[in-house]
Write a protein that holds these residues in place. Structure first.
Motif, short mmCIF file in Angstrom:
data_model
loop_
_atom_site.label_atom_id
_atom_site.label_comp_id
_atom_site.label_asym_id
_atom_site.label_seq_id
_atom_site.Cartn_x
_atom_site.Cartn_y
_atom_site.Cartn_z
N SER A 32 0.83 -1.20 0.00
CA SER A 32 0.00 0.00 0.00
C SER A 32 0.87 1.25 0.00
O SER A 32 1.67 1.44 -0.90
N SER A 33 0.76 2.10 1.03
CA SER A 33 1.58 3.32 1.06
C SER A 33 2.52 3.23 2.26
O SER A 33 2.46 2.27 3.03
N SER A 34 3.33 4.28 2.42
CA SER A 34 4.26 4.24 3.56
C SER A 34 3.53 4.50 4.88
O SER A 34 4.12 4.49 5.93
N ASN A 35 2.23 4.72 4.80
CA ASN A 35 1.46 5.07 5.99
C ASN A 35 0.33 4.07 6.23
O ASN A 35 -0.79 4.45 6.53
N TYR A 36 0.63 2.78 6.09
CA TYR A 36 -0.40 1.73 6.09
C TYR A 36 -1.32 1.82 7.31
O TYR A 36 -2.54 1.71 7.18
N ASP A 37 -0.74 2.04 8.48
CA ASP A 37 -1.54 1.99 9.70
C ASP A 37 -2.55 3.13 9.81
O ASP A 37 -3.55 3.01 10.51
N HIS A 38 -2.27 4.25 9.15
CA HIS A 38 -3.14 5.41 9.35
C HIS A 38 -3.95 5.82 8.12
O HIS A 38 -4.72 6.76 8.19
N GLU A 39 -3.78 5.13 7.02
CA GLU A 39 -4.51 5.55 5.81
C GLU A 39 -5.96 5.05 5.87
O GLU A 39 -6.24 4.01 6.45
N ASN A 40 -6.87 5.81 5.23
CA ASN A 40 -8.29 5.43 5.24
C ASN A 40 -8.57 4.29 4.29
O ASN A 40 -9.36 3.39 4.58
N VAL A 41 -7.96 4.35 3.12
CA VAL A 41 -8.17 3.30 2.11
C VAL A 41 -6.80 2.75 1.76
O VAL A 41 -5.85 3.52 1.54
N HIS A 42 -6.66 1.43 1.75
CA HIS A 42 -5.37 0.85 1.38
C HIS A 42 -5.24 0.80 -0.13
O HIS A 42 -6.19 0.51 -0.85
N LEU A 43 -4.03 1.09 -0.60
CA LEU A 43 -3.76 1.04 -2.03
C LEU A 43 -3.48 -0.39 -2.46
O LEU A 43 -2.92 -1.17 -1.68
N TRP A 44 -3.82 -0.70 -3.71
CA TRP A 44 -3.66 -2.06 -4.21
C TRP A 44 -2.27 -2.18 -4.86
O TRP A 44 -2.15 -2.25 -6.07
N ARG A 45 -1.25 -2.17 -4.04
CA ARG A 45 0.09 -2.29 -4.62
C ARG A 45 1.10 -2.74 -3.58
O ARG A 45 0.92 -2.56 -2.37
N ASP A 46 2.16 -3.34 -4.10
CA ASP A 46 3.37 -3.56 -3.31
C ASP A 46 4.43 -2.64 -3.90
O ASP A 46 4.42 -2.38 -5.11
N ASN A 47 5.32 -2.16 -3.07
CA ASN A 47 6.35 -1.24 -3.55
C ASN A 47 7.71 -1.65 -2.98
O ASN A 47 7.86 -1.89 -1.80
N LEU A 48 8.67 -1.71 -3.89
CA LEU A 48 10.06 -1.95 -3.49
C LEU A 48 10.82 -0.68 -3.82
O LEU A 48 10.71 -0.17 -4.94
N ARG A 49 11.54 -0.13 -2.85
CA ARG A 49 12.31 1.08 -3.16
C ARG A 49 13.69 1.03 -2.54
O ARG A 49 13.89 0.44 -1.48
N HIS A 50 14.62 1.63 -3.23
CA HIS A 50 15.97 1.73 -2.67
C HIS A 50 16.74 2.86 -3.36
O HIS A 50 16.47 3.19 -4.50
N PRO A 51 17.71 3.45 -2.65
CA PRO A 51 18.52 4.49 -3.28
C PRO A 51 19.47 3.86 -4.30
O PRO A 51 19.76 2.66 -4.23
N CYS A 52 19.93 4.68 -5.25
CA CYS A 52 20.86 4.18 -6.27
C CYS A 52 22.16 4.96 -6.28
O CYS A 52 23.01 4.76 -7.14
N HIS A 53 22.32 5.91 -5.34
CA HIS A 53 23.53 6.72 -5.34
C HIS A 53 24.03 6.90 -3.92
O HIS A 53 23.22 7.23 -3.05
N PRO A 54 25.33 6.71 -3.64
CA PRO A 54 26.37 6.23 -4.55
C PRO A 54 26.23 4.73 -4.77
O PRO A 54 26.06 3.98 -3.80
N LEU A 55 26.32 4.34 -6.02
CA LEU A 55 26.02 2.97 -6.42
C LEU A 55 26.82 1.92 -5.64
O LEU A 55 26.26 0.92 -5.17
N GLU A 56 28.13 2.18 -5.47
CA GLU A 56 29.00 1.16 -4.84
C GLU A 56 28.51 0.85 -3.42
O GLU A 56 28.64 -0.28 -2.96
N ASP A 57 27.96 1.84 -2.74
CA ASP A 57 27.49 1.61 -1.36
C ASP A 57 26.08 1.04 -1.38
O ASP A 57 25.77 0.08 -0.68
N CYS A 58 25.21 1.64 -2.20
CA CYS A 58 23.79 1.26 -2.18
C CYS A 58 23.57 -0.19 -2.62
O CYS A 58 22.72 -0.88 -2.08
#
Ligand SMILES: O=C(O)CCC(=O)C(=O)O
Ligand SMILES: [Fe+2]
Length: 258
Positions: A32-58
């Motif tokens: 759903s969203s980053s606010n699952y516990d407090h949102e009124n309606v849940h979104l129909w999605r899964d989300n994977l996120r991560h930084p890409c910079h600096p690449l060697e560390d991330c």
């Protein structure tokens, strides 16, 4: 896009190590969203996120499965960044700003946000992503081959049909602010469908957290005043996430009224 689809198709036990509701975890999978516990309606999605910079560390914190994830996504992120910087260079030329204007801190960071919308039994009850403008400078969105993206224009939602192997480029809030409203960030959302899963990848080009954002003086016409006060990008992000990206409200604390 295949490696992203393969990621979401992995069995739950292979994804659990990246699953987290902790907003502070830089690489995380959530529902759903980053606010699952407090949102009124849940979104129909899964989300994977991560930084890409600096690449060697991330890259060390990215998913380890599918086995080629890191290798493929590293190449993808380098190419998406190059494309984004080229577009920013052209926008800078179009705005009459110097070459390299959007280089350095203004475009230093990048974040990959991969959305997976499973088929939804009743798409009228929820959305994949609710209405928002992207909070960053520029977004390079690969929306795969399934329809779902809509843009708000002239009072109505207009579908953005996917073009095979084409990107959607979105102007984010920061570009609107720097250009003193000469460029407008596009309000958009994603709807779901009941037939087939949809996977999309948004590559966000971001200023660094401490980068100061303000309308560029050369873009404030003589009969105009700056429409926004200076602020640090991290301040904008904090406010944006507390308002869940509400497009009417999230610029307000930064606006100046002549
Ligand atoms: O999945 C889409 O088509 C849009 C996703 C989006 O707007 C976002 O991730 O910011
Ligand atoms: Fe977006």
């Amino acid at each position: 896009m295949n490696v992203f689809k393969e990621f979401f198709e992995l069995p739950a036990e292979d994804k659990v190590s990246v699953y987290s509701n902790n907003l502070k975890r830089p690489c995380r999978l959530y529902t759903s969203s980053s606010n699952y516990d407090h949102e009124n309606v849940h979104l129909w999605r899964d989300n994977l996120r991560h930084p890409c910079h600096p690449l060697e560390d991330c890259i060390k914190i990215w998913p380890q499965k599918p086995t080629r994830y890191r290798e493929i996504v590293a190449t993808y992120s380098i190419e998406a960044k190059k494309l984004g910087l080229r577009i920013l260079e052209l926008l800078s030329e179009g705005l009459g700003l110097g070459s390299g204007f959007f280089g350095d801190k203004l475009s230093e960071s990048s974040l990959l946000s991969v959305n997976h919308y499973p088929p939804c039994p009743d798409p009228s009850l929820t959305l994949g992503v609710s209405r928002h403008c992207d909070p960053n400078l520029l977004t390079i969105l690969h929306q795969g081959d399934e329809y779902g993206l809509q843009v708000f224009k002239d009072g109505e939602w207009i579908g953005v049909e996917p073009l095979h192997n084409a990107f959607v480029v979105n102007i984010g809030h920061q570009l609107q602010i720097i250009s003193n409203n000469k460029l407008k960030s596009a309000e958009h959302r994603a709807v779901t469908n009941s037939r087939v899963a949809r996977t999309t990848a948004a590559f966000f080009i971001n200023p660094s957290d401490d980068c100061v954002i303000e309308p560029d003086k050369s873009l404030i016409d003589t009969n105009e005043s700056p429409a926004y006060r200076p602020f640090q990008f991290k301040e904008f992000l904090l406010n944006y996430s507390s308002l869940m990206g509400n497009p009417e409200k999230c610029l307000e604390p930064f606006e100046l009224h002549a």
